[in-house]
Design a protein around this motif. Structure first.
Motif, PDB file in Angstrom:
ATOM      1  N   VAL A 120       2.584  15.774   5.683  1.00  0.00           N
ATOM      2  CA  VAL A 120       2.496  14.314   5.597  1.00  0.00           C
ATOM      3  C   VAL A 120       2.689  13.759   7.005  1.00  0.00           C
ATOM      4  CG1 VAL A 120       3.435  12.218   4.561  1.00  0.00           C
ATOM      5  CG2 VAL A 120       3.454  14.354   3.266  1.00  0.00           C
ATOM      6  N   THR A 121       1.692  13.051   7.504  1.00  0.00           N
ATOM      7  CA  THR A 121       1.770  12.461   8.840  1.00  0.00           C
ATOM      8  C   THR A 121       1.903  10.952   8.703  1.00  0.00           C
ATOM      9  OG1 THR A 121       0.358  14.219   9.728  1.00  0.00           O
ATOM     10  CG2 THR A 121       0.664  12.249  11.084  1.00  0.00           C
ATOM     11  N   LEU A 141      -3.365   4.554   3.229  1.00  0.00           N
ATOM     12  CA  LEU A 141      -3.830   5.942   3.226  1.00  0.00           C
ATOM     13  C   LEU A 141      -4.995   6.069   4.199  1.00  0.00           C
ATOM     14  CD1 LEU A 141      -3.647   8.755   1.856  1.00  0.00           C
ATOM     15  CD2 LEU A 141      -5.265   7.898   0.143  1.00  0.00           C
ATOM     16  N   LEU A 142      -4.797   6.858   5.272  1.00  0.00           N
ATOM     17  CA  LEU A 142      -5.833   7.031   6.284  1.00  0.00           C
ATOM     18  C   LEU A 142      -6.723   8.230   5.990  1.00  0.00           C
ATOM     19  CD1 LEU A 142      -3.752   6.333   9.533  1.00  0.00           C
ATOM     20  CD2 LEU A 142      -5.167   4.728   8.239  1.00  0.00           C
ATOM     21  N   SER A 143      -6.132   9.305   5.479  1.00  0.00           N
ATOM     22  CA  SER A 143      -6.920  10.478   5.102  1.00  0.00           C
ATOM     23  C   SER A 143      -6.181  11.259   4.040  1.00  0.00           C
ATOM     24  CB  SER A 143      -7.181  11.373   6.324  1.00  0.00           C
ATOM     25  OG  SER A 143      -5.984  11.971   6.789  1.00  0.00           O
ATOM     26  N   GLY A 144      -6.915  12.051   3.275  1.00  0.00           N
ATOM     27  CA  GLY A 144      -6.328  12.780   2.175  1.00  0.00           C
ATOM     28  C   GLY A 144      -6.299  11.934   0.914  1.00  0.00           C
ATOM     29  N   ALA A 145      -5.520  12.344  -0.041  1.00  0.00           N
ATOM     30  CA  ALA A 145      -5.445  11.620  -1.321  1.00  0.00           C
ATOM     31  C   ALA A 145      -4.012  11.625  -1.835  1.00  0.00           C
ATOM     32  CB  ALA A 145      -6.375  12.266  -2.353  1.00  0.00           C
ATOM     33  N   LEU A 146      -3.671  10.588  -2.594  1.00  0.00           N
ATOM     34  CA  LEU A 146      -2.361  10.456  -3.220  1.00  0.00           C
ATOM     35  C   LEU A 146      -2.552  10.209  -4.714  1.00  0.00           C
ATOM     36  CD1 LEU A 146      -0.675   8.002  -0.681  1.00  0.00           C
ATOM     37  CD2 LEU A 146       0.062  10.352  -1.080  1.00  0.00           C
ATOM     38  N   ASP A 147      -1.644  10.734  -5.500  1.00  0.00           N
ATOM     39  CA  ASP A 147      -1.590  10.385  -6.914  1.00  0.00           C
ATOM     40  C   ASP A 147      -0.779   9.100  -7.001  1.00  0.00           C
ATOM     41  OD1 ASP A 147      -1.293  10.126  -9.610  1.00  0.00           O
ATOM     42  OD2 ASP A 147      -0.173  11.981  -9.918  1.00  0.00           O
ATOM     43  N   TYR A 157      -6.729  -1.881  -2.686  1.00  0.00           N
ATOM     44  CA  TYR A 157      -6.623  -0.501  -3.175  1.00  0.00           C
ATOM     45  C   TYR A 157      -7.821   0.317  -2.708  1.00  0.00           C
ATOM     46  CZ  TYR A 157      -5.310   3.310  -6.326  1.00  0.00           C
ATOM     47  OH  TYR A 157      -4.923   4.530  -6.828  1.00  0.00           O
ATOM     48  N   ALA A 158      -9.007  -0.302  -2.766  1.00  0.00           N
ATOM     49  CA  ALA A 158     -10.227   0.386  -2.346  1.00  0.00           C
ATOM     50  C   ALA A 158     -10.210   0.719  -0.859  1.00  0.00           C
ATOM     51  CB  ALA A 158     -11.448  -0.465  -2.680  1.00  0.00           C
ATOM     52  N   SER A 159      -9.518  -0.117  -0.063  1.00  0.00           N
ATOM     53  CA  SER A 159      -9.456   0.127   1.377  1.00  0.00           C
ATOM     54  C   SER A 159      -8.285   1.014   1.785  1.00  0.00           C
ATOM     55  CB  SER A 159      -9.387  -1.203   2.142  1.00  0.00           C
ATOM     56  OG  SER A 159      -8.191  -1.895   1.822  1.00  0.00           O
ATOM     57  N   GLY A 160      -7.524   1.525   0.789  1.00  0.00           N
ATOM     58  CA  GLY A 160      -6.502   2.523   1.093  1.00  0.00           C
ATOM     59  C   GLY A 160      -5.065   2.093   0.941  1.00  0.00           C
ATOM     60  N   TRP A 161      -4.806   0.842   0.563  1.00  0.00           N
ATOM     61  CA  TRP A 161      -3.424   0.386   0.459  1.00  0.00           C
ATOM     62  C   TRP A 161      -2.763   0.926  -0.802  1.00  0.00           C
ATOM     63  CZ3 TRP A 161      -0.906  -1.513   4.410  1.00  0.00           C
ATOM     64  CH2 TRP A 161      -1.634  -2.081   5.459  1.00  0.00           C
ATOM     65  N   ARG A 162      -1.529   1.375  -0.645  1.00  0.00           N
ATOM     66  CA  ARG A 162      -0.763   1.948  -1.750  1.00  0.00           C
ATOM     67  C   ARG A 162       0.698   1.500  -1.644  1.00  0.00           C
ATOM     68  NH1 ARG A 162      -5.404   2.974  -2.376  1.00  0.00           N
ATOM     69  NH2 ARG A 162      -6.402   4.990  -2.872  1.00  0.00           N
ATOM     70  N   LEU A 163       1.415   1.583  -2.752  1.00  0.00           N
ATOM     71  CA  LEU A 163       2.870   1.441  -2.719  1.00  0.00           C
ATOM     72  C   LEU A 163       3.462   2.838  -2.599  1.00  0.00           C
ATOM     73  CD1 LEU A 163       3.948  -1.258  -5.340  1.00  0.00           C
ATOM     74  CD2 LEU A 163       3.454  -1.525  -2.913  1.00  0.00           C
ATOM     75  N   SER A 216       3.661   6.625  -5.310  1.00  0.00           N
ATOM     76  CA  SER A 216       2.662   7.582  -4.826  1.00  0.00           C
ATOM     77  C   SER A 216       3.255   8.980  -4.735  1.00  0.00           C
ATOM     78  CB  SER A 216       2.145   7.147  -3.448  1.00  0.00           C
ATOM     79  OG  SER A 216       1.527   5.872  -3.519  1.00  0.00           O
ATOM     80  N   LYS A 217       2.494   9.967  -5.218  1.00  0.00           N
ATOM     81  CA  LYS A 217       2.938  11.358  -5.173  1.00  0.00           C
ATOM     82  C   LYS A 217       2.024  12.181  -4.270  1.00  0.00           C
ATOM     83  CE  LYS A 217       4.884  11.258  -9.860  1.00  0.00           C
ATOM     84  NZ  LYS A 217       4.794  11.828 -11.226  1.00  0.00           N
ATOM     85  N   ILE A 218       2.621  13.160  -3.589  1.00  0.00           N
ATOM     86  CA  ILE A 218       1.878  14.013  -2.662  1.00  0.00           C
ATOM     87  C   ILE A 218       1.110  15.076  -3.455  1.00  0.00           C
ATOM     88  CG2 ILE A 218       2.050  15.531  -0.659  1.00  0.00           C
ATOM     89  CD1 ILE A 218       2.995  12.660  -0.135  1.00  0.00           C
ATOM     90  N   THR A 219      -0.199  15.184  -3.179  1.00  0.00           N
ATOM     91  CA  THR A 219      -1.014  16.210  -3.845  1.00  0.00           C
ATOM     92  C   THR A 219      -1.793  17.057  -2.849  1.00  0.00           C
ATOM     93  OG1 THR A 219      -2.819  14.609  -4.103  1.00  0.00           O
ATOM     94  CG2 THR A 219      -1.273  14.832  -5.950  1.00  0.00           C
ATOM     95  N   GLU A 220      -1.802  16.609  -1.565  1.00  0.00           N
ATOM     96  CA  GLU A 220      -2.496  17.361  -0.515  1.00  0.00           C
ATOM     97  C   GLU A 220      -2.044  16.812   0.829  1.00  0.00           C
ATOM     98  OE1 GLU A 220      -6.728  15.544   0.192  1.00  0.00           O
ATOM     99  OE2 GLU A 220      -6.492  15.827  -1.998  1.00  0.00           O
ATOM    100  N   ASP A 221      -2.552  17.387   1.924  1.00  0.00           N
ATOM    101  CA  ASP A 221      -2.225  16.865   3.251  1.00  0.00           C
ATOM    102  C   ASP A 221      -2.719  15.424   3.356  1.00  0.00           C
ATOM    103  OD1 ASP A 221      -1.260  19.358   3.797  1.00  0.00           O
ATOM    104  OD2 ASP A 221      -2.882  19.942   5.164  1.00  0.00           O
TER     105      ASP A 221
END
Length: 646
Positions: A4-5, A52-58, A70-76, A80-85
């Protein structure tokens, strides 16, 4: 494990590793990445927004983030849960609560006036500005084959002779350096000592010709902000002053959430480390560099804090404070030393903690009551501390009553979508043109500083101006239209103070109807608390001669605007006095003066605590106060609105 960066708008970055399914906010907390979470991760406040700049979050979809965002990457982060880099951008507003440490310019008269005023008032009240710390010269004969007395006994006898006090205590920190220092200075030394009627405690040893400064540390541990001073204990001079955000805030904006967090496995130590290792110790090192003192030259410390903060600071279980019958572990204690808590000062430094009065009226209020001086005046006065909660003391030299209002953290920016503490980037004062509806505001920081959010004094001004200009109704709903007023798809209105291109953040700086409603409840709690305390003795607000308002919510409160929204009673403005951070000035007085310290303990015993939740009529008062300015407009005859033509 996934990488996670965290990236910041400044361009800096931090890397961490997380297990699959691990919560993003918890990863940030473990990595010491500052992400604001006033609700402690309950998805209620919407302030832990990250991109979220890259990767994906649950990540769950919440009401705090629009479909477009949300479509442009904003999350709370909290949902949010980690599922990948992943790469995550943390915007400035998300970490504004933990902005850089701010050291005061002590050449500015405004920075030290409050403390000089406190000293003057205490002296006029007959309290001597003298403490038990002193510097004494000690001369000893050097040992010989005919005089083989041990070094420690030699020093004890010399100190006893110099002070006239038989019992002399020499701690290990002095003992381990004693042989070297006595020989280095040829047995002609100066000792930093604490003298009482019972004993003498030796803190340190210096050479006979050395210039010695005996430092003292003053700390106000606010729920949101921590402020501190280093002073010269021998003359009371302020050597350094600094403030920073309380590192505990990432575990929740209010004390209840922090108590809950502290009861999780390892939570109590996490909360204590956040306030000591991450907050107070860095403040100490910054101020020591400024003042030229070594940390070991700070021989005493005083603390002003609410009851919960006192427990979390000392690492004592605070859970009983939030459960009936709401019993603290202590109201006062004299048993805490720097070495017990890991404070980076002289290990034998005694920590004076201003005494608490009740579960929700703490030492910050008893210290503040001291410097408000209402206890020394015949006229009726009200002392109000506006912090993450609101505490009120009412009385005079004959009696004192206090209560705590469930105002929430709104006065320090909590519960407000663009709220922040009074630091760089915060709008602290504002006016609005009633015709054009254009704002004019002042932002804390250097010239040209762009606005990031609103601090407490700014929120008071904005809401007062919106009401004055007939832009919102008494319920806080927008009733005019214009380019700065807009409504979302749910119909909720908001007022834009600074559009994104003019702001110092990634979004517009605006205040919406939910924010206004939250603040109306907070100001209603304050006013109803004042009314309840005063009316409980069959008094009336017209009988109040002085209202002292404290709290670090900006450079000062516009009292007219505070009256205009119904937060303070409608009495002549000259009766209001803003006295700044009274917890800090009161703790300063306790450290400097043994008589002031005793007076604070006396005040704590004499203050009658009123539990508002069980007081008849309080809830009716509160509901009536949850309008601007009040449901009973006769209580606010001076509050008027601008007539808008056309």
């Amino acid at each position: 494990m996934f990488k996670v960066t965290f990236k910041f708008e400044s361009g800096e970055g931090v890397e961490a590793f997380a297990a699959s399914g691990e919560n993003l906010l918890e990863v940030a907390r473990k990595t010491n990445v500052a992400i604001d979470a006033p609700c402690s991760g309950n998805a209620a406040c919407g302030k832990c927004r990250v991109k979220l700049l890259s990767g994906a979050l649950d990540s769950q979809k919440t009401r705090h983030i629009s479909d477009e965002e949300y479509a442009s990457g904003w999350r709370l982060a909290c949902v949010s849960k980690i599922t990948e880099d992943v790469e995550i951008m943390v915007p400035d507003i998300a970490s504004a609560y933990k902005s850089r440490m701010k050291a005061a310019d002590l050449s500015s008269p405004q920075e030290i006036k409050i403390f000089e005023d406190a000293k003057r008032d205490l002296q006029e009240a007959g309290l001597e500005l003298k403490n038990s710390l002193s510097l004494i010269p000690v001369e000893m004969t050097a040992p010989t084959l005919d005089d083989t007395m041990p070094d420690v006994e030699r020093l004890e006898r010399a100190v006893a002779a110099a002070t006239g006090i038989k019992r002399v205590r020499i701690p290990y920190s002095v003992l381990k350096e004693l042989p070297d220092k006595l020989r280095q200075y040829e047995f002609q030394v100066q000792c930093v000592v604490r003298c009482t009627s019972r004993d003498v405690f030796v803190y340190d040893i210096y050479g006979k010709e050395e210039t010695v400064r005996a430092g003292g540390l003053v700390v106000d541990i606010g729920t949101t902000t921590v402020s501190a001073l280093i002073i010269d204990m021998l003359n009371g001079d302020i050597l350094a002053k600094a403030t920073t955000g309380n590192g505990q805030i990432r575990y929740g904006a209010d004390v209840i959430n922090r108590i809950i967090e502290s009861r999780k496995p390892g939570g109590q130590k996490k909360l204590q480390d956040a306030v000591i290792k991450e907050t107070i110790n860095p403040l100490i090192h910054t101020m020591c560099r400024t003042s030229g003192l070594k940390t070991s030259q700070i021989y005493r410390m005083s603390v002003g804090a609410n009851t919960t903060m006192n427990h979390l600071f000392t690492g004592i279980n605070a859970e009983p404070l939030r459960t009936e019958p709401y019993i603290p572990a202590f109201f006062k204690t004299n048993a805490v030393f720097a070495n017990d808590l890991g404070i980076d000062i002289n290990p034998d430094a005694h920590i004076i903690i201003a005494p608490n009065v009740g579960s929700y009226v703490g030492g910050d209020i008893t210290a503040g009551t001291l410097t408000s001086m209402i206890w020394n005046k015949p006229e009726l006065s009200v002392f109000i501390d506006l912090g993450t909660n609101g505490e009120i003391v009412f009385g005079n030299q004959d009696f004192l009553m206090s209560c705590a209002c469930s105002a929430g953290p709104a006065f320090e920016g909590g519960d407000i979508s663009c709220g922040m503490r009074a630091t760089d980037g915060a709008i602290e004062a504002c006016t609005i043109d009633p015709v054009t509806m254009e704002p004019t505001f002042h932002v804390i920081g250097e010239e040209g500083q762009k606005p990031v959010g609103l601090c407490g004094s700014g929120i008071i001004d904005v809401i007062s101006e919106l009401f004055r200009c007939n832009m919102i109704s008494p319920k806080g709903k927008f009733i005019r239209e214009g380019k700065r007023i807009r409504h979302d798809k749910y119909g909720m209105g908001s007022y834009v103070l600074a559009f994104q291109e003019d702001a110092g953040s990634v979004k517009d700086v605006e205040i919406n109807e939910v924010d206004i409603d939250n603040f109306i409840r907070a100001k209603g709690a304050i006013f109803s608390g004042i009314q309840t305390l005063i009316s409980s003795l069959d008094f009336d607000v017209s009988m109040v001669d002085n209202v002292y308002v404290a709290g670090g919510i900006g450079s000062g409160i516009n009292m007219k605007n505070a009256v205009g929204i119904g937060m303070l009673p409608d009495i002549p403005l000259e009766k209001f006095h803003y006295i700044g951070n009274s917890s800090l000035s009161g703790s300063y007085a306790m450290l400097l003066s043994a008589e002031a310290e005793r007076k604070v303990y006396e005040l704590a015993r004499s203050i009658t605590y009123v539990e508002l939740s069980t007081t008849p009529g309080y809830m009716d008062e509160f509901v009536a106060a949850c309008f601007i300015p009040h449901t009973n407009t006769a209580l606010f005859p001076s509050v008027t609105q601008v007539e808008i033509s056309g």
